[in-house]
Design a protein around this motif. Structure first.
Motif, PDB file in Angstrom:
ATOM      1  N   ALA A  20     -45.615 -17.376  33.456  1.00  0.00           N
ATOM      2  CA  ALA A  20     -46.737 -17.148  33.447  1.00  0.00           C
ATOM      3  C   ALA A  20     -47.299 -15.413  33.781  1.00  0.00           C
ATOM      4  CB  ALA A  20     -47.417 -17.918  34.688  1.00  0.00           C
ATOM      5  N   MET A  40     -48.062 -11.615  31.907  1.00  0.00           N
ATOM      6  CA  MET A  40     -49.288 -11.191  30.883  1.00  0.00           C
ATOM      7  C   MET A  40     -49.206 -11.966  29.598  1.00  0.00           C
ATOM      8  SD  MET A  40     -49.666  -7.663  29.294  1.00  0.00           S
ATOM      9  CE  MET A  40     -48.140  -7.566  28.488  1.00  0.00           C
ATOM     10  N   GLY A  50     -47.663 -14.838  28.785  1.00  0.00           N
ATOM     11  CA  GLY A  50     -47.644 -16.336  29.011  1.00  0.00           C
ATOM     12  C   GLY A  50     -49.317 -16.639  29.241  1.00  0.00           C
ATOM     13  N   ASP A  79     -42.841 -20.635  36.774  1.00  0.00           N
ATOM     14  CA  ASP A  79     -42.319 -19.077  36.696  1.00  0.00           C
ATOM     15  C   ASP A  79     -41.654 -19.020  37.993  1.00  0.00           C
ATOM     16  OD1 ASP A  79     -44.185 -16.323  35.547  1.00  0.00           O
ATOM     17  OD2 ASP A  79     -42.818 -16.202  37.407  1.00  0.00           O
ATOM     18  N   VAL A  80     -40.868 -17.900  38.081  1.00  0.00           N
ATOM     19  CA  VAL A  80     -40.241 -17.677  39.328  1.00  0.00           C
ATOM     20  C   VAL A  80     -40.948 -17.215  40.498  1.00  0.00           C
ATOM     21  CG1 VAL A  80     -37.733 -16.999  38.471  1.00  0.00           C
ATOM     22  CG2 VAL A  80     -39.397 -15.366  38.338  1.00  0.00           C
ATOM     23  N   ASP A  81     -42.254 -16.537  40.052  1.00  0.00           N
ATOM     24  CA  ASP A  81     -43.061 -16.070  40.989  1.00  0.00           C
ATOM     25  C   ASP A  81     -44.210 -17.088  41.107  1.00  0.00           C
ATOM     26  OD1 ASP A  81     -45.185 -14.990  42.260  1.00  0.00           O
ATOM     27  OD2 ASP A  81     -44.938 -12.999  41.472  1.00  0.00           O
ATOM     28  N   SER A 117     -40.962 -15.561  29.294  1.00  0.00           N
ATOM     29  CA  SER A 117     -40.534 -15.120  30.424  1.00  0.00           C
ATOM     30  C   SER A 117     -39.921 -13.900  30.012  1.00  0.00           C
ATOM     31  CB  SER A 117     -39.604 -15.985  31.316  1.00  0.00           C
ATOM     32  OG  SER A 117     -38.655 -16.467  30.395  1.00  0.00           O
ATOM     33  N   GLY A 145     -37.135 -11.170  28.789  1.00  0.00           N
ATOM     34  CA  GLY A 145     -35.919 -11.227  27.723  1.00  0.00           C
ATOM     35  C   GLY A 145     -34.723 -12.080  28.068  1.00  0.00           C
ATOM     36  N   GLU A 177     -40.986 -15.919  22.729  1.00  0.00           N
ATOM     37  CA  GLU A 177     -41.470 -14.617  22.512  1.00  0.00           C
ATOM     38  C   GLU A 177     -40.341 -13.731  21.994  1.00  0.00           C
ATOM     39  OE1 GLU A 177     -43.434 -12.505  21.985  1.00  0.00           O
ATOM     40  OE2 GLU A 177     -45.372 -13.835  22.273  1.00  0.00           O
ATOM     41  N   PRO A 235     -37.564 -10.616  22.905  1.00  0.00           N
ATOM     42  CA  PRO A 235     -36.599 -10.983  21.765  1.00  0.00           C
ATOM     43  C   PRO A 235     -36.005 -12.390  21.876  1.00  0.00           C
ATOM     44  CG  PRO A 235     -35.684  -9.906  23.689  1.00  0.00           C
ATOM     45  CD  PRO A 235     -37.138 -10.002  23.812  1.00  0.00           C
ATOM     46  N   GLY A 238     -41.600 -15.317  18.273  1.00  0.00           N
ATOM     47  CA  GLY A 238     -42.891 -14.621  18.543  1.00  0.00           C
ATOM     48  C   GLY A 238     -42.879 -13.408  17.585  1.00  0.00           C
ATOM     49  N   TRP A 254     -52.195  -3.241  21.831  1.00  0.00           N
ATOM     50  CA  TRP A 254     -51.517  -4.107  21.083  1.00  0.00           C
ATOM     51  C   TRP A 254     -52.314  -5.535  21.042  1.00  0.00           C
ATOM     52  CZ3 TRP A 254     -49.431  -8.027  23.457  1.00  0.00           C
ATOM     53  CH2 TRP A 254     -48.910  -7.927  24.567  1.00  0.00           C
TER      54      TRP A 254
END
Ligand code: NAD
Ligand code: ISE
Length: 336
Positions: free
Chosen positions: A10, A12, A14, A35-37, A74, A76, A96, A98, A124, A272
């Protein structure tokens, strides 16, 4: 049918994908987050409509009966395990870039997917959904320009943070071109070289910037890509395809032209997220429709592997200063 999507990561992108899915796209809602956070899941859950279940782990989210499809957004290095877990649980997964941080990791995903006999993975690489690149591909495929001979390309960012180091110019930035040009040309790479022009004074100590990547394809098309991530003036993507009977340029984003104080000006995008906003929407809608219809399309695990193999060769070329060969493993007929 409203597809229930779970998001792992979760941060940027996500968050951006979750808001796009709920505010702009149709046919899906976000039913779960992990999310780990926990601060990130809590912050995002608050911004989403309806009931959103927060899981302690990505694995629990994937296993949950409340999720029809998974978005892996999350970091890569965590992608491979989540994508394989989703495949094993029989859940379509949008990952996403890679796909995985190593070619071996991508291969393990391919093995897991092929073993099921069904496509589960969309990677992605959103530029394939950008209207400009699609128009370019349609034109090249029409044959009216003859065979493509060369591509001159530019990928510039205004600036990058201290944690951005030299290989990231390939793994994080060039990787979009690596995927896009394979798709655009319907061709694979055979070699890569990286040369370093004089370093800009705006670059941090740990990043060589700019860099020029030279690629060659199996049909002999030569590609040069300038990566310049501290260009200062804006986010700038350019691509010019030179062919036997003509030349085609990637259309620039629409921008107001104005005359003021003795100057003729247009604004240049800075980010971007704005440059590829339309492409992100189309790729995510394709995933939602794919989950609903039971058929996942778009950039595949094989494409994820191809980008990783080329990316590894480019990083090797950064270090060796030599022309490095790029050899793809044999493509399973599954991805033909
Ligand atoms: P970010 O750091 O903002 O967010 C990543 C999130 O993942 C964080 O909230 C972090 O806590 C979480 N996370 C880390 N490890 C985890 C784990 N094991 N399980 C669950 N959550 C975990 O990063 P970002 O910029 O959002 O990038 C995320 C991914 O998206 C990267 O792979 C990046 O390359 C990709 N990305 C793609 C594009 C694009 O143009 N397609 C643009 C930016 C980022
Ligand atoms: C970033 O990581 C991305 O993935 C963007 O799409 C890319 O264009 C940007 O330059 C990268 O830094």
């Amino acid at each position: 049918m409203t597809v229930r999507l779970g998001i792992i990561g979760a941060g940027m992108i996500g968050e951006a994908h979750a808001l796009r899915i709920t505010q702009e796209l149709t046919g899906a809602r976000i039913s779960a987050l992990a999310d780990v956070d926990p601060n990130n899941t809590a912050r995002l859950a608050e911004r989403l409509p309806g009931e959103v279940k927060v899981f302690d782990s990505g694995e629990d989210l994937i296993a949950s009966g409340e999720v029809d499809g998974v978005l892996v957004t999350s970091w890569g290095p965590t992608h491979e395990a989540y994508v394989i877990a989703a495949i094993k649980a029989g859940k379509p997964v949008f990952c996403e870039k890679p796909l995985a941080t190593t070619a071996d990791g991508c291969q393990r995903i391919i093995d897991a997917e092929v073993a099921t006999g069904r496509r589960f993975v969309q990677v992605g690489y959103m530029r394939r959904f950008d209207t400009g690149y699609r128009r370019l591909k349609t034109l090249l495929e029409s044959g009216s320009l003859g065979e493509p001979l060369m591509i001159h390309a530019v990928h510039r960012n205004p600036e990058v943070p201290e944690r951005y180091i030299t290989p990231m110019a390939i793994e994080d930035t060039l990787v979009h071109e690596l995927d896009t040009f394979r798709w655009l040309l319907g061709d694979d790479y055979v070699s890569a070289q990286v040369v370093f022009p004089r370093k800009t004074r705006h670059a941090h100590a740990k990043v060589e910037d700019p860099q020029i990547v030279l690629l060659e394809t199996t049909r002999g098309v030569r590609i040069d890509v300038e990566i310049f991530v501290n260009c200062r003036y804006g986010y700038d993507i350019q691509c010019s395809v030179v062919a036997e009977d003509g030349l085609a340029n990637l259309p620039q984003p629409e921008s107001l032209e104005y005359r003021h104080a003795g100057k003729l000006s247009t604004d240049i995008l800075q980010d971007w997220k704005d440059r590829f906003a339309q492409a992100f929407s189309v790729e995510l809608q394709a995933f939602i429709d794919g989950v609903a219809g039971g058929e996942i399309a778009g950039p595949s695990s094989w494409d994820g592997l191809a980008a990783a193999v080329a990316s590894d060769a480019c990083v090797k070329a950064q270090n060796s200063g030599q022309i490095e060969s790029i050899t793809m493993p044999e493509r399973p007929t599954f991805y033909a």
